[in-house]
Design a protein around this motif. Sequence first.
Motif, PDB file in Angstrom:
ATOM      1  N   PHE A 120       1.636   1.200   2.643  1.00 54.69           N
ATOM      2  CA  PHE A 120       2.703   0.159   2.263  1.00 54.69           C
ATOM      3  C   PHE A 120       2.905  -1.003   3.290  1.00 54.69           C
ATOM      4  CE2 PHE A 120       4.623   3.602   5.027  1.00 54.69           C
ATOM      5  CZ  PHE A 120       5.081   2.966   6.141  1.00 54.69           C
ATOM      6  N   ASP A 121       3.234  -2.208   2.674  1.00 54.43           N
ATOM      7  CA  ASP A 121       3.262  -3.179   3.594  1.00 54.43           C
ATOM      8  C   ASP A 121       4.707  -3.316   4.185  1.00 54.43           C
ATOM      9  OD1 ASP A 121       0.604  -4.219   2.877  1.00 54.43           O
ATOM     10  OD2 ASP A 121       1.514  -5.649   1.291  1.00 54.43           O
ATOM     11  N   LEU A 122       4.585  -4.128   5.562  1.00 55.94           N
ATOM     12  CA  LEU A 122       5.973  -4.273   5.951  1.00 55.94           C
ATOM     13  C   LEU A 122       6.327  -5.731   6.040  1.00 55.94           C
ATOM     14  CD1 LEU A 122       4.871  -2.759   9.668  1.00 55.94           C
ATOM     15  CD2 LEU A 122       5.947  -1.617   7.855  1.00 55.94           C
ATOM     16  N   THR A 123       7.373  -6.058   6.277  1.00 53.40           N
ATOM     17  CA  THR A 123       8.087  -7.551   6.004  1.00 53.40           C
ATOM     18  C   THR A 123       8.636  -7.961   7.396  1.00 53.40           C
ATOM     19  OG1 THR A 123       8.388  -6.856   3.596  1.00 53.40           O
ATOM     20  CG2 THR A 123       9.675  -8.591   4.539  1.00 53.40           C
ATOM     21  N   LEU A 124       8.612  -9.186   7.400  1.00 53.08           N
ATOM     22  CA  LEU A 124       8.878  -9.556   8.536  1.00 53.08           C
ATOM     23  C   LEU A 124      10.240 -10.041   8.339  1.00 53.08           C
ATOM     24  CD1 LEU A 124       6.416 -12.185  10.427  1.00 53.08           C
ATOM     25  CD2 LEU A 124       7.053  -9.941  10.873  1.00 53.08           C
ATOM     26  N   ARG A 125      11.238  -9.735   9.280  1.00 52.75           N
ATOM     27  CA  ARG A 125      12.760 -10.228   9.567  1.00 52.75           C
ATOM     28  C   ARG A 125      12.891 -10.741  10.990  1.00 52.75           C
ATOM     29  NH1 ARG A 125      16.129  -7.798   5.904  1.00 52.75           N
ATOM     30  NH2 ARG A 125      17.184  -9.855   6.101  1.00 52.75           N
ATOM     31  N   ALA A 126      13.960 -11.730  11.088  1.00 56.15           N
ATOM     32  CA  ALA A 126      14.353 -12.184  12.295  1.00 56.15           C
ATOM     33  C   ALA A 126      15.263 -11.347  12.846  1.00 56.15           C
ATOM     34  CB  ALA A 126      14.879 -13.622  12.060  1.00 56.15           C
ATOM     35  N   GLY A 127      14.888 -11.009  14.289  1.00 54.95           N
ATOM     36  CA  GLY A 127      15.605 -10.239  14.916  1.00 54.95           C
ATOM     37  C   GLY A 127      16.567 -10.869  15.940  1.00 54.95           C
ATOM     38  N   HIS A 128      17.647 -10.794  15.950  1.00 52.91           N
ATOM     39  CA  HIS A 128      18.674 -11.384  16.898  1.00 52.91           C
ATOM     40  C   HIS A 128      19.826 -10.436  17.597  1.00 52.91           C
ATOM     41  CE1 HIS A 128      17.347 -14.431  13.900  1.00 52.91           C
ATOM     42  NE2 HIS A 128      17.497 -15.377  15.237  1.00 52.91           N
ATOM     43  N   LEU A 129      20.030 -10.710  18.657  1.00 49.14           N
ATOM     44  CA  LEU A 129      21.087 -10.068  19.584  1.00 49.14           C
ATOM     45  C   LEU A 129      22.605 -10.441  19.109  1.00 49.14           C
ATOM     46  CD1 LEU A 129      21.260  -7.523  21.241  1.00 49.14           C
ATOM     47  CD2 LEU A 129      21.134  -8.875  23.286  1.00 49.14           C
ATOM     48  N   LYS A 130      23.199  -9.751  18.702  1.00 49.50           N
ATOM     49  CA  LYS A 130      24.463 -10.374  18.403  1.00 49.50           C
ATOM     50  C   LYS A 130      25.719  -8.929  18.837  1.00 49.50           C
ATOM     51  CE  LYS A 130      27.447 -12.365  14.748  1.00 49.50           C
ATOM     52  NZ  LYS A 130      27.480 -12.540  13.484  1.00 49.50           N
ATOM     53  N   ASN A 131      26.574  -9.524  19.673  1.00 50.10           N
ATOM     54  CA  ASN A 131      27.510  -8.450  20.129  1.00 50.10           C
ATOM     55  C   ASN A 131      26.711  -7.308  20.542  1.00 50.10           C
ATOM     56  OD1 ASN A 131      29.760  -9.914  19.184  1.00 50.10           O
ATOM     57  ND2 ASN A 131      29.703  -9.175  17.347  1.00 50.10           N
TER      58      ASN A 131
END
Length: 199
Positions: A42-53
């Motif tokens: 299967f393919d992976l998909t990029l997401r933007a990871g951020h630190l919140k709380n």
Amino acid sequence: MDEYYLFTGEDSLPAAIAYALGIDKLSFELIPDLKDAIAVPFDLTLRAGHLKNDRLVHSDDFSDIGNIWTDYMPNEFTWLLMSSKMRKVIDSQLSGEESIDWLTCGIGHAGEVVTYNVLRFDKPLDVLNIEETTFVKGTDHIIKPVFAQKKIRNYKVFNKPSFGDNWRIPPAVYIATSVKQAIEKAGLTGVAFSRAKVV
């Protein structure tokens, strides 16, 4: 005596992180299916990871992420997911005794799919100095590994023992100084090193 380093991905946010959307298995649950495969199915998909709380959140907003396609790609499975450039650098340094091969894996973003590579071991390696390694009392679970110089001298890349088949696709590996220097010389991105204890 050669020096060795724990080799992992850089721990910093914000960052592009690869996710397997629609796959509900954990990394160790996928290993039996990937043992003899030549590619992740299967393919992976990029997401933007951020630190919140103090929590990791992901979105499609990459506006504050400078380099999306790092050579080490953070991912939800904590695999060693590497660019083709990094794979070539590592392959060029191997002694041939490490029993390493690679799975390919597609990562998609904005209509583009880029091929990355997952490092995989074909057999467990005997690398520990058992007397110096710290274990959870009464078990073989490792708290702090110490490696035996005489056991690792022919390896440029190796992993520590782990339960089940997790040694096949580890979240981190140990590398010789020559591999670290080659990675740094090539300017590969997204990587981190810390010295390993060898006696």
